[in-house]
Design a protein around this motif. Structure first.
Motif, PDB file in Angstrom:
ATOM      1  N   MET A 192      52.452  47.151  49.705  1.00  0.00           N
ATOM      2  CA  MET A 192      51.991  47.645  48.043  1.00  0.00           C
ATOM      3  C   MET A 192      50.247  47.709  48.483  1.00  0.00           C
ATOM      4  SD  MET A 192      51.943  45.177  44.775  1.00  0.00           S
ATOM      5  CE  MET A 192      53.008  43.885  45.384  1.00  0.00           C
ATOM      6  N   ARG A 193      50.021  48.821  47.818  1.00  0.00           N
ATOM      7  CA  ARG A 193      48.539  48.904  48.094  1.00  0.00           C
ATOM      8  C   ARG A 193      47.654  48.736  46.602  1.00  0.00           C
ATOM      9  NH1 ARG A 193      46.393  51.741  53.098  1.00  0.00           N
ATOM     10  NH2 ARG A 193      44.611  51.581  51.844  1.00  0.00           N
ATOM     11  N   LEU A 194      46.684  47.669  46.639  1.00  0.00           N
ATOM     12  CA  LEU A 194      45.971  47.755  45.295  1.00  0.00           C
ATOM     13  C   LEU A 194      44.396  48.259  45.482  1.00  0.00           C
ATOM     14  CD1 LEU A 194      47.069  44.291  44.297  1.00  0.00           C
ATOM     15  CD2 LEU A 194      48.121  46.520  43.600  1.00  0.00           C
ATOM     16  N   ASN A 195      43.944  48.992  44.513  1.00  0.00           N
ATOM     17  CA  ASN A 195      42.627  49.294  44.400  1.00  0.00           C
ATOM     18  C   ASN A 195      41.822  48.033  44.050  1.00  0.00           C
ATOM     19  OD1 ASN A 195      42.411  49.210  41.763  1.00  0.00           O
ATOM     20  ND2 ASN A 195      43.198  51.351  41.630  1.00  0.00           N
ATOM     21  N   LEU A 196      40.623  47.920  44.060  1.00  0.00           N
ATOM     22  CA  LEU A 196      39.698  46.941  43.870  1.00  0.00           C
ATOM     23  C   LEU A 196      40.112  46.517  42.318  1.00  0.00           C
ATOM     24  CD1 LEU A 196      36.556  47.637  45.979  1.00  0.00           C
ATOM     25  CD2 LEU A 196      38.185  45.723  46.152  1.00  0.00           C
ATOM     26  N   LYS A 197      39.956  47.717  41.418  1.00  0.00           N
ATOM     27  CA  LYS A 197      39.942  47.410  39.840  1.00  0.00           C
ATOM     28  C   LYS A 197      41.418  46.720  39.627  1.00  0.00           C
ATOM     29  CE  LYS A 197      38.464  47.527  36.107  1.00  0.00           C
ATOM     30  NZ  LYS A 197      37.309  46.670  35.787  1.00  0.00           N
ATOM     31  N   GLN A 198      42.403  46.986  40.351  1.00  0.00           N
ATOM     32  CA  GLN A 198      43.738  46.405  40.164  1.00  0.00           C
ATOM     33  C   GLN A 198      43.657  45.172  40.677  1.00  0.00           C
ATOM     34  OE1 GLN A 198      46.069  49.168  42.461  1.00  0.00           O
ATOM     35  NE2 GLN A 198      47.391  49.622  40.814  1.00  0.00           N
ATOM     36  N   GLU A 199      43.169  44.612  41.683  1.00  0.00           N
ATOM     37  CA  GLU A 199      43.031  43.287  42.123  1.00  0.00           C
ATOM     38  C   GLU A 199      42.158  42.483  41.107  1.00  0.00           C
ATOM     39  OE1 GLU A 199      41.322  43.242  46.006  1.00  0.00           O
ATOM     40  OE2 GLU A 199      42.941  44.299  46.809  1.00  0.00           O
ATOM     41  N   GLU A 200      41.143  43.068  40.578  1.00  0.00           N
ATOM     42  CA  GLU A 200      40.147  42.351  39.595  1.00  0.00           C
ATOM     43  C   GLU A 200      40.804  42.214  38.392  1.00  0.00           C
ATOM     44  OE1 GLU A 200      36.690  43.910  36.792  1.00  0.00           O
ATOM     45  OE2 GLU A 200      36.203  44.232  39.079  1.00  0.00           O
ATOM     46  N   LEU A 201      41.872  43.064  37.969  1.00  0.00           N
ATOM     47  CA  LEU A 201      42.276  42.670  36.442  1.00  0.00           C
ATOM     48  C   LEU A 201      43.766  41.760  36.639  1.00  0.00           C
ATOM     49  CD1 LEU A 201      42.358  46.535  35.447  1.00  0.00           C
ATOM     50  CD2 LEU A 201      41.144  44.913  34.350  1.00  0.00           C
ATOM     51  N   ILE A 202      44.363  42.029  37.828  1.00  0.00           N
ATOM     52  CA  ILE A 202      45.342  40.823  38.147  1.00  0.00           C
ATOM     53  C   ILE A 202      44.718  39.429  38.053  1.00  0.00           C
ATOM     54  CG2 ILE A 202      46.998  39.964  39.693  1.00  0.00           C
ATOM     55  CD1 ILE A 202      47.359  43.160  40.734  1.00  0.00           C
ATOM     56  N   LYS A 203      43.637  39.351  38.687  1.00  0.00           N
ATOM     57  CA  LYS A 203      42.897  37.989  38.870  1.00  0.00           C
ATOM     58  C   LYS A 203      42.388  37.415  37.564  1.00  0.00           C
ATOM     59  CE  LYS A 203      41.447  38.442  43.513  1.00  0.00           C
ATOM     60  NZ  LYS A 203      40.383  38.365  44.496  1.00  0.00           N
ATOM     61  N   GLU A 204      42.028  38.496  36.659  1.00  0.00           N
ATOM     62  CA  GLU A 204      41.518  38.279  35.481  1.00  0.00           C
ATOM     63  C   GLU A 204      42.696  37.787  34.466  1.00  0.00           C
ATOM     64  OE1 GLU A 204      39.742  40.717  32.039  1.00  0.00           O
ATOM     65  OE2 GLU A 204      38.624  41.024  33.870  1.00  0.00           O
ATOM     66  N   LEU A 205      43.681  38.717  34.384  1.00  0.00           N
ATOM     67  CA  LEU A 205      44.979  38.296  33.712  1.00  0.00           C
ATOM     68  C   LEU A 205      45.529  37.048  34.004  1.00  0.00           C
ATOM     69  CD1 LEU A 205      47.370  39.287  31.859  1.00  0.00           C
ATOM     70  CD2 LEU A 205      48.408  40.345  33.473  1.00  0.00           C
ATOM     71  N   PHE A 206      45.667  36.583  35.587  1.00  0.00           N
ATOM     72  CA  PHE A 206      46.298  35.508  35.602  1.00  0.00           C
ATOM     73  C   PHE A 206      45.198  34.444  35.370  1.00  0.00           C
ATOM     74  CE2 PHE A 206      46.679  31.810  38.538  1.00  0.00           C
ATOM     75  CZ  PHE A 206      47.793  31.598  38.520  1.00  0.00           C
TER      76      PHE A 206
END
Length: 87
Positions: free
Chosen positions: A1-15
């Protein structure tokens, strides 16, 4: 699975937002929803009772809906209690 930087940021923020309210959770891993490759599941260990899990799901669902509405990405926090006993 490849995530872009925005997805990574949003996942961290959500968690982090969910963990702030439910400190019992621990990050486990990410996986793609087998029914929808655009939907990312954030698996967490959550040693909590059923009532607290329902509250966690309700709280995280609101945050997840905001992310989907604002950015178009679909994420779901997926709690699993490693100590649950099923009859």
């Amino acid at each position: 699975m490849r995530l872009n930087l925005k997805q990574e940021e949003l996942i961290k923020e959500l968690f982090n937002k969910v963990k702030e309210k439910y400190p019992e959770i621990e990050y486990k891993n990410l996986e793609v929803n087998p029914d929808d490759p655009e939907h990312i599941l954030i698996n967490v260990n959550a040693d909590i009772d059923e009532e607290r899990e329902i509250e966690l799901r309700f709280y995280s669902a609101g945050l997840e809906a905001d992310i989907h509405s604002d950015y178009g990405y679909r994420f779901s926090i997926m709690p699993e209690n490693p100590n649950a006993v099923y009859a």
